[in-house]
Design an enzyme around this catalytic site. Structure first.
Site, PDB file in Angstrom:
ATOM      1  CE  LYS A  81      -1.556   2.432   3.360  1.00  8.19           C
ATOM      2  NZ  LYS A  81      -1.447   3.634   2.756  1.00  8.19           N
ATOM      3  CD  GLU A 117      13.851   0.590   8.615  1.00  8.92           C
ATOM      4  OE1 GLU A 117      14.254   1.625   9.268  1.00  8.92           O
ATOM      5  OE2 GLU A 117      14.362  -0.366   8.626  1.00  8.92           O
ATOM      6  CB  CYS A 136      13.661   8.953   7.687  1.00 16.12           C
ATOM      7  SG  CYS A 136      14.677   7.816   6.756  1.00 16.12           S
ATOM      8  CD  GLU A 145      11.020  13.090  11.449  1.00 10.11           C
ATOM      9  OE1 GLU A 145       9.779  12.567  11.881  1.00 10.11           O
ATOM     10  OE2 GLU A 145      11.635  12.289  10.465  1.00 10.11           O
TER      11      GLU A 145
END
Ligand code: NAD
Length: 473
Positions: free
Chosen positions: A172, A245, A279, A376
């Site tokens: 997906k 992750e 990331c 972040e």
């Protein structure tokens, strides 16, 4: 191509499937709708999972070499369509087209490199009257959930690792960037036996249904830490294996012996590549006080040479933020940074024009506990921080719940390595950043994830360990 006329379908059991309801996909460079994609219902998901489950036995019993040859054909088909896919990628993701092409070509190489790997069958004990061997068996159906920042490379890495290990797949993409993967499904639908690779689209709830589905045996998820926690919770219902992750807040540490002129360019790209939607982007930049002023000046000067614009324009080095939700989040962070009186030395002003464009924004030595340091950002806002003592900077770099990556920059490689050894992250680069290898495991410590991807270790995450013991007499 600046608009798309074609219809996009899901690939289920080797067939192209559309749905009555569809959801629009938006070009982040101009906020225009570029296509509609299917919204899978729970019934569509059940179909995909059933087909994947039925395909599993035969697929898992093929030799690894047979699976490899189909994965190579899969990679070759993507490569043949790379120009078309790169254009689609830029339209939906925003990244400049030359860099979109690099992601697609890189994914093809990763697919081939990972397909070559073989999990070992190990004889643990071989005695006259007793024998033990250990090997790996595939898990069944793998549910792969993919974010919007690297919609092709992350998908292909997951698909390859799952399939080469003998699993079948329901994948997906993010609802923000579904087009390129849907197109890859269409292009490659006849390469694998029916049901082996299914690609379905929907909204976030589809992700949740995948994590809860009783016939999915493994979840490989890349996305935010907040969603990763939800994934782990739902996966616990059936004790699914999970690889997560997740997010990061990587520190780069510039040592006192570094030459600002030499390293400013690679550090700029470590922080701002893909408009900082990476990331493992450098999200906190610690510079030794001895070279701080010179480094900051060089960084600001270099930043001014970089062009941000529509990814279809060959002049653009960086594109827009990929979606409105993220755009609003980054603007809110910039506004909060201004409000608390922190010193913005570049950028910070958003132009009133179509597209989710945010300028390179650099914050000069904000407090360690300010939002721009702690959060972040996932957008082009970088805090540059001053330090004077290595013990202190290591402690500051580690003072976060994240533990994805980090980097150290300078000439004394022994000192750099000793700093790298003490950073609590899955990867640390020295005098480089964001370099990935199909031979090296990649994953996060702490709340940046569980498990690894890439390399043999990443493939092993799609298997159970199995031991056979034989009493010979
Ligand atoms: P996200 O968590 O919002 O979404 C990721 C995927 O999860 C999407 O496909 C989404 O549809 C799906 N999803 C949403 N809610 C779900 C739920 N409840 N259950 C299951 N699936 C659900 O993340 P994003 O905004 O797409 O990606 C950005 C984040 O991803 C950043 O935090 C970034 O650091 C992280 N990221 C990590 C890595 C890594 O390798 N560690 C790589 C890329 C991105």
């Amino acid at each position: 191509m600046s608009t798309i006329t074609k219809k996009f379908s899901m690939t289920i059991n080797g067939n192209l499937i559309s749905t009555e309801d569809e959801v629009p996909v938006i070009n982040p460079a101009n906020e225009k709708i570029i296509a509609q994609v299917p919204i899978a219902t729970k019934v569509d998901l059940d179909h995909a999972v059933n087909f994947a489950k039925n395909a599993f036995r035969k697929w898992s019993m093929l030799s690894v070499n047979e699976r490899e040859s189909m994965l190579v054909a899969f990679a070759d088909a993507i490569y043949q369509h790379r120009e078309e896919l790169a254009e689609l990628f830029t339209l939906e993701m925003g990244r400049p087209i030359k860099l979109a092409l690099l992601e697609i070509e890189g994914a093809v190489e990763t697919c081939k490199a990972l397909s070559k790997k073989r999990l070992p069958r190990i004889i643990v004990e071989e005695k006259e009257n007793h024998y033990i061997e250990r090997y790996h068996t595939p898990l069944g159906v793998a549910g792969l959930i993919i974010p919007w920042n690297f919609p092709v490379s992350l998908a292909i890495r997951k698909i390859t690792s799952a399939l080469i290990a003998g699993n079948t797949v329901v994948a997906k993409p993010s609802p923000y960037t579904p087009l390129t993967l849907l197109r890859i499904g269409e292009i490659t639908k006849d390469i694998f036996p029916s049901g082996v690779l299914n690609i379905i689209t929907g909204e976030n709830e589809l992700g949740q249904w995948i994590t809860e589905h009783p016939d999915i045996n493994k979840i490989s998820f890349t996305g935010s830490t907040a969603t990763g926690k939800k994934v782990m919770q739902s996966a616990s219902l059936h004790l699914k294996r999970v690889t997560l992750e997740l997010g990061g807040n990587d520190a780069a540490i510039v040592m006192e012996d570094a030459n600002p002129k030499e390293i400013v360019k690679p550090i700029f790209w470590a922080a701002f590549r893909n408009t900082a939607q990476v990331c493992v982007a450098t999200k906190r930049l610690y510079v030794h006080e001895k070279i701080y002023d010179e480094f900051l000046k060089e960084l600001v000067e270099f930043s001014k040479t970089v062009t941000i614009g529509d990814g279809l324009n060959p002049e653009s080095d960086l594109g827009p933020i990929q979606n409105k939700m993220q755009f609003d989040k980054v603007i809110e962070l910039i506004e909060a940074t201004k409000k608390s009186g922190e010193k913005i030395v570049l950028g910070g002003e958003i132009e009133d024009k179509p597209g989710y464009f945010i300028p390179i924004t650099i914050v000069d030595n904000p407090p360690e506990n300010s939002r721009v340091v702690v959060e972040e950002a996932f957008g082009p806002v970088l805090p540059v921080l001053k330090y004077s003592d290595y013990e202190d900077v290591i402690a500051r770099a580690n003072n976060t719940n994240y533990g994805l990556g980090g980097s150290v920059w300078g000439k004394d490689l022994e000192l750099a390595k000793s700093i790298a050894d003490r950073l609590d992250t899955g990867t640390v680069w020295i005098n480089e950043a964001q370099v990935l290898s199909p031979d090296a495991p990649f994953g996060g410590h702490k709340e940046s994830g569980i498990g690894v991807e890439s390399s043999l270790d990443g493939i092993q995450e799609f298997t159970n360990s199995k031991t056979i013991m034989i009493k010979k007499k």
